[in-house]
Write an enzyme that holds these catalytic residues in place. Sequence first.
Site, short mmCIF file in Angstrom:
data_model
loop_
_atom_site.label_atom_id
_atom_site.label_comp_id
_atom_site.label_asym_id
_atom_site.label_seq_id
_atom_site.Cartn_x
_atom_site.Cartn_y
_atom_site.Cartn_z
N SER A 65 0.80 -1.24 0.00
CA SER A 65 0.00 0.00 0.00
C SER A 65 0.83 1.28 0.00
CB SER A 65 -0.94 0.01 1.20
OG SER A 65 -2.00 -0.87 0.96
N LYS A 68 0.57 3.25 -3.04
CA LYS A 68 -0.64 4.02 -3.36
C LYS A 68 -0.38 5.54 -3.34
CE LYS A 68 -3.71 0.50 -1.37
NZ LYS A 68 -4.50 0.13 -0.18
N TYR A 193 -1.94 -3.32 -11.04
CA TYR A 193 -2.01 -3.01 -9.59
C TYR A 193 -1.14 -3.97 -8.77
CZ TYR A 193 -4.00 -2.61 -4.89
OH TYR A 193 -4.15 -2.46 -3.53
N TYR A 245 -4.51 3.74 7.57
CA TYR A 245 -5.87 3.16 7.57
C TYR A 245 -6.66 3.60 8.79
CZ TYR A 245 -3.70 0.81 3.87
OH TYR A 245 -3.03 0.58 2.72
N VAL A 263 1.06 -3.80 3.88
CA VAL A 263 0.95 -5.10 4.57
C VAL A 263 2.23 -5.93 4.52
CG1 VAL A 263 -1.54 -5.54 4.54
CG2 VAL A 263 -0.18 -6.12 2.55
O1 DON Z 1 -4.30 -4.76 -2.34
C1 DON Z 1 -3.82 -5.32 -1.36
O2 DON Z 1 -4.52 -5.94 -0.55
C2 DON Z 1 -2.32 -5.24 -1.14
N1 DON Z 1 -1.62 -5.30 -2.39
C3 DON Z 1 -1.95 -3.96 -0.43
C4 DON Z 1 -2.71 -3.76 0.86
C5 DON Z 1 -1.94 -3.06 1.89
O3 DON Z 1 -0.73 -2.96 1.87
C6 DON Z 1 -2.70 -2.57 3.05
N2 DON Z 1 -1.81 -2.13 4.08
N3 DON Z 1 -1.78 -2.04 5.21
#
Ligand code: DON
Length: 309
Positions: A65, A68, A193, A245, A263
Amino acid sequence: MYCQSNDELLELVNEARKVAKDGKVADYIPALGKANPGDLAVAIHYPDGTCLSAGDIERKITLQSISKVISLALVLMDRGYEHVFHHVGMEPTGDPFNSIAKLETMDVAKPLNPMINAGALAVTHLIIGSNVAERLQRLLKFIQTMAGNPDIGYCQEVAQSEFETAFLNRALCYFLKEHGIIKEDVEQLLDLYTKQCAIEMNCLDLARIGLVFAMDGVDPDSKAQVIPKDVARICKTFMVTCGMYNASGEFAIKIGIPAKSGVSGGIMGAVPRKFGIGVFGPALDEKGNSIAGIKFLEQLSRNYSLSMF
Ligand code: DON
């Protein structure tokens, strides 16, 4: 006076590492489940070129994330403010990063912000280029410039692992497509993505990118404006309001710096006009943020009075 030596940093790392055992490595993307939960690496990059680091700094992480906030910067530069915020909102959700709940309860089914998965998918959809490879290449080039490292690429294994298991993200895409927020083929968007999320680097590169945001978009070495000041401002504001978040409020109170987590256990911090921070600790708390990484940042912020509030 800020942190001056690797030893000072190592003390904080050793202390923060103790809480890693209370966290859990993300495994909903199977390839991420291979990370060592006890790892913790941190780096700080100052505008004069000094870079401090401590812990398991040889480890590479995928951005997840954290990407992003970078894709948002690129897309704001590509498409402009009006167009981007026609597709995605500016408000925190208070929901988990992958929640689908709010989309259906809003008058206009546009994702509330670019830091949740739905919003990030809408943003990645706007990256300009004639095919996935070209769009990814543009994003990579942008990231390489910010990190000052032309060797940054993406991890094929992690991208593939997410692509094969991204059922919820597929659902979000189809919802957004139904409501006209995205137009392209869903599999194509997920291909881009998942590769974006699998862009890989070490925490020194991450700190260097944080520094560019901290310095209002100016490259600390070349002094080139690699991100317009206003775009850097928008990105940092999102980092404060939604970067961690549904833990963003608590993070703002306890730490008080613009930051973005992923994550994989990465956190990128941008202390305005002071320095950039890169953290990697794969054991996560229940909200999906690095548990030892947050502990480290709490202590760093307290010791050096970093809160911007
Ligand atoms: O889209 C997803 O679920 C992962 N590629 C990224 C999510 C993420 O890193 C949320 N972070 N805390």
